[in-house]
Design an enzyme around this catalytic site. Structure first.
Site, PDB file in Angstrom:
ATOM      1  N   ALA A 143       0.842  -1.200   0.000  1.00 54.15           N
ATOM      2  CA  ALA A 143       0.000   0.000   0.000  1.00 54.15           C
ATOM      3  C   ALA A 143       0.875   1.248   0.000  1.00 54.15           C
ATOM      4  O   ALA A 143       0.447   2.316   0.428  1.00 54.15           O
ATOM      5  CB  ALA A 143      -0.937  -0.005   1.205  1.00 54.15           C
ATOM      6  N   SER A 144       2.112   1.083  -0.476  1.00 55.49           N
ATOM      7  CA  SER A 144       3.055   2.206  -0.593  1.00 55.49           C
ATOM      8  C   SER A 144       3.173   2.972   0.718  1.00 55.49           C
ATOM      9  O   SER A 144       3.524   2.411   1.738  1.00 55.49           O
ATOM     10  CB  SER A 144       2.648   3.121  -1.750  1.00 55.49           C
ATOM     11  OG  SER A 144       2.746   2.449  -2.974  1.00 55.49           O
TER      12      SER A 144
END
Length: 378
Positions: A143-144
């Site tokens: 999810a960065s």
């Protein structure tokens, strides 16, 4: 079916495991929470999935990951890409390992080979693996820079980049067609391995990636001359960068690399990121401070503790690192032309900052060393 009917279906259907049912039973008296978890299907956008981890159709869990992967599998089969296979990587976030395996086993159940990294890897290495192995697609579970409650699912195509037209719209259309879990296939891992569909990758890809990465270094003679004098402080922010960053810097000749111990090890809870500032080791002398985001897609550099520049245009207001100066939020680093860095020049013939050394290259998104005298400030 209403959101409440869907909730009850998840609570009673034997398809869903007991842990999922127990989590949902615990919110039985919270109508607002039930609605939020079930009022829609977690959206599969052009980049893939991203959402809060938990049970429900509007959450990241093994069931929504399988459902999205079934749509991707259907598209790959329509392109006759099953023999090329799919490379899969994941980061340090909660449930990333499990989601990677669920995606692989869904692909395997559809007759599609999966090349799964043996442990967490930076996102750019997944792009490299897709091309190196000749895969038709790639998946990264990450999810960065989102909060720890989130996880995500990014899809890449055979060029190593995230999906673009026409593949993005076609994959979205296939995912949208998977409206029931009855349409989703999976299989046992041991059966997939025995069938030659589930393949583990690791060191051999790491080695080839590092060799290609080092080829991106320019003015190696300058690095050879100055590497021993440059002291680098780096933090992986509990993410994937620790081992690859240290390795590439060492192989390029940098001997004085210091890692922020509090943020060195992978941890999906990101325990040391609650504060806006953290201690940078006082190593004295000529130094560079660098940090990558948890998936090593972006980075920040600081010269001698004076200034920081986020790579790739990252706007990082919420997690600024206090180095005694403001962060340059809009600095882009597409190449060495726009990197700000340092050099110690002997004999005082030019300004100490006349030559610049780039340590972050967003195109590979791994910390490496470059030197360039072109376009340096006078």
């Amino acid at each position: 079916m209403s959101y409440m009917e869907t909730y009850k279906e998840w609570c009673t259907n034997p398809y869903f495991d007991e842990n999922t049912k127990a989590e949902l039973a615990a919110i039985g008296d919270d109508a607002a929470e039930i609605e939020d978890r079930f009022y829609r299907q977690l959206e599969f956008g052009t980049g893939g999935l991203r959402g809060v981890i938990g049970a429900g159709t509007n959450r990241m869990n093994i069931y929504t990951v399988r459902q999205a992967t079934q749509g991707l599998a259907n598209y790959i089969l329509s392109q006759n890409g099953q023999e090329k296979g799919v490379a899969i990587a994941h980061d340090s976030r909660i449930m990333s390992t499990e989601f990677a395996d669920e995606a692989a086993l869904c692909l395997n159940a559809n007759g599609i080979k999966a090349y799964v990294f043996d442990s967490l890897r930076p996102t750019p290495e997944l792009s490299f693996a897709v091309r190196e192995l000749g895969c038709i697609s790639g998946i990264v579970i990450t999810a960065s820079h989102n909060p720890r409650e989130y996880n995500g699912y990014k899809v890449y195509w055979e060029d190593g980049a995230q999906i673009t037209p026409p593949h993005d719209k076609n994959i979205l259309a296939e995912v949208a067609k998977v409206t029931s879990f009855d349409q989703v296939k999976t299989m046992k891992k041991e059966d997939a391995v025995a069938a030659g569909l589930y393949k583990v990758i690791g060191k051999e890809i790491d080695d080839r990636y590092m060799e290609e990465l080092k080829k991106q270094s320019i003015h190696q003679e300058v690095i050879k001359e100055m590497a021993k004098d440059i002291r680098i402080v780096y933090t992986p922010l509990h993410g994937t960068g620790n081992l690859p960053v240290r390795r590439v810097l060492k192989e390029l000749g940098f001997e004085q690399v210091y890692v922020v111990k509090e943020q060195e090890l992978p941890d999906g809870n990101f325990p040391c990121l609650a504060a806006r500032a953290y201690a940078v080791p006082d190593i004295g002398g000529l130094r560079v401070f660098g940090r990558g985001d948890p998936v090593s897609e972006r980075g920040l550099l600081a010269r001698g503790g004076d200034i920081g520049c986020p790579a790739g245009g990252l706007r990082d207001h919420s997690r600024r690192i206090e180095l005694g100066a403001d962060i340059c939020d809009d600095m882009h680093l597409p190449s060495h032309e726009n990197c700000g860095i340092i050099r110690k020049i002997k004999n005082g013939e030019v300004s100490p900052w006349r030559l610049r050394i780039c340590i972050c290259i967003p195109s590979t998104a791994c910390w490496t060393a470059r030197a360039a005298s072109k376009s340096c400030p006078r």
